[in-house]
Design an enzyme around this catalytic site. Structure first.
Site, short mmCIF file in Angstrom:
data_model
loop_
_atom_site.label_atom_id
_atom_site.label_comp_id
_atom_site.label_asym_id
_atom_site.label_seq_id
_atom_site.Cartn_x
_atom_site.Cartn_y
_atom_site.Cartn_z
N GLU A 172 3.20 -0.82 13.01
CA GLU A 172 3.34 -1.29 11.64
C GLU A 172 4.81 -1.34 11.26
O GLU A 172 5.40 -0.32 10.88
CB GLU A 172 2.61 -0.34 10.68
CG GLU A 172 1.12 -0.23 10.92
CD GLU A 172 0.37 0.15 9.64
OE1 GLU A 172 -0.60 -0.54 9.32
OE2 GLU A 172 0.78 1.11 8.97
N LYS B 277 -5.50 3.79 1.67
CA LYS B 277 -4.39 4.49 1.00
C LYS B 277 -4.92 5.23 -0.23
O LYS B 277 -6.01 5.79 -0.17
CB LYS B 277 -3.26 3.51 0.69
CG LYS B 277 -2.87 2.68 1.93
CD LYS B 277 -1.63 1.88 1.79
CE LYS B 277 -1.34 1.15 3.10
NZ LYS B 277 -0.11 0.40 3.09
N GLU C 224 4.15 5.59 5.28
CA GLU C 224 4.22 6.16 3.92
C GLU C 224 4.23 7.69 3.98
O GLU C 224 4.87 8.34 3.15
CB GLU C 224 3.04 5.63 3.08
CG GLU C 224 3.25 4.17 2.70
CD GLU C 224 1.99 3.34 2.61
OE1 GLU C 224 0.88 3.92 2.48
OE2 GLU C 224 2.10 2.10 2.68
N SER D 39 0.70 -6.40 6.12
CA SER D 39 0.35 -7.66 5.45
C SER D 39 -0.55 -8.56 6.28
O SER D 39 -0.48 -9.78 6.20
CB SER D 39 1.61 -8.42 5.01
OG SER D 39 2.37 -7.65 4.10
N GLY E 247 2.77 -3.95 2.80
CA GLY E 247 2.61 -4.12 1.36
C GLY E 247 3.62 -5.06 0.74
O GLY E 247 3.77 -5.13 -0.47
N ASN F 259 -7.15 0.72 5.91
CA ASN F 259 -6.49 1.93 5.41
C ASN F 259 -6.42 1.76 3.90
O ASN F 259 -5.62 0.98 3.40
CB ASN F 259 -5.10 2.06 6.02
CG ASN F 259 -4.32 3.20 5.38
OD1 ASN F 259 -4.88 4.04 4.67
ND2 ASN F 259 -3.02 3.24 5.63
N HIS G 235 1.39 7.57 9.35
CA HIS G 235 1.65 6.32 8.63
C HIS G 235 3.06 6.36 8.05
O HIS G 235 3.55 7.41 7.65
CB HIS G 235 0.61 6.13 7.52
CG HIS G 235 0.66 4.76 6.94
ND1 HIS G 235 1.58 4.40 5.99
CD2 HIS G 235 -0.06 3.64 7.22
CE1 HIS G 235 1.41 3.12 5.69
NE2 HIS G 235 0.42 2.63 6.43
#
Ligand code: 13P
Length: 255
Positions: free
Chosen positions: A170, A15, A100, A216, A176, A13, A98
């Protein structure tokens, strides 16, 4: 647990990273490194990079995905992208929900469900993300939340359509941050998602669904994570921006 029933999928991904020219260069670099993968290899890239990615990946085992899809066919939805647009561009996978998107763009369990339905109705493979925050984990809500998010995302999805769905667990606190879930935590979280699918579709169906871990995951920890019975590959952020690291993760999932 029947891990052999499921094909591992390693998906990058990207991003909001890489321009079209950088996309072309990175995929050219990755192609030979992942050519003999014994798992599915996917790169989910920014919309503007899709044509370059599809072109660069042509003839290779790398499949291209988008990072979002809108639930309406067309209309006044500034900044969004439709299934038809992605289809014509050659996209095969779509990331949905996701954290985010949930955190910064007001994505809810309802919109995640609508986007998931739009994706599978259009014939895409949908990578549907779920995950708890650190606060939710510390309050003891991980299982409740993962089951709720998984079931909400899959509302009105038929057992037939479920064949085109991948769940990505996730944990938000691991994205991250460099803090990876332990292999046991990843296995447990993925197991909660599988249990939710079992409750909705039956245990046999649940055993066939690919459930990735993301957060991660990197060249060093991938081996241990993907060895877990419930972890069928990964959704990779930072490490998917480096050809060598990404290919090591692909190799780990190919064993
Ligand atoms: P990182 O691998 O950078 O932690 O990102 C994980 C992720 O969000 C993939 O979707």
């Amino acid at each position: 647990m029947k891990k052999e029933l499921r094909r591992a999928v390693i998906a990058g991904n990207w991003k909001m990273n890489n321009t079209p020219s950088q996309t072309k260069a990175l995929i050219e670099q990755m192609k030979p490194l992942v050519a003999d993968a014994d798992c599915d290899v996917v790169l989910c890239v920014p919309f503007i990079d899709i044509p370059a990615a599809v072109e660069a990946a042509k003839g290779s085992n790398i499949k291209i995905g988008a990072e979002n899809i809108h639930f309406k066919a067309s209309g006044a939805y500034t900044g969004e992208i439709s299934a038809d647009m992605l289809k014509e561009a050659g996209v095969e996978y779509v990331v949905i929900g996701h954290s985010e998107r949930r955190q910064y763009f007001a994505e809810t369990d309802q919109t995640v469900n609508l986007r998931t339905l739009a994706a599978v109705n259009a014939g895409f493979k949908a990578i549907v993300c779920v995950g708890e925050t650190l606060e939710q984990r510390e309050l003891g809500y991980t299982e409740t939340l993962l089951k709720y998010q998984t079931k909400m995302a899959l509302t009105n999805v038929t057992a037939e359509q479920l064949k085109n769905i991948i769940i990505a667990y996730e944990p938000v606190w691991a994205i991250g941050t460099g803090v990876t879930a332990t292999a046991e935590q990843a296995d447990e979280g993925n197991g909660f998602c599988r249990a939710a699918i079992a409750e909705a579709y039956g245990a046999d169906v649940a055993e066939t669904v690919t459930i990735q871990y993301g957060g991660s995951m990197n060249a060093k920890n991938a081996d241990e994570l993907v060895s877990k019975v419930n972890v069928d590959g990964g959704l990779i952020g930072g490490a998917s921006l480096k050809a060598e690291d990404f290919s090591i993760i692909v190799k780990a999932a190919s064993k």
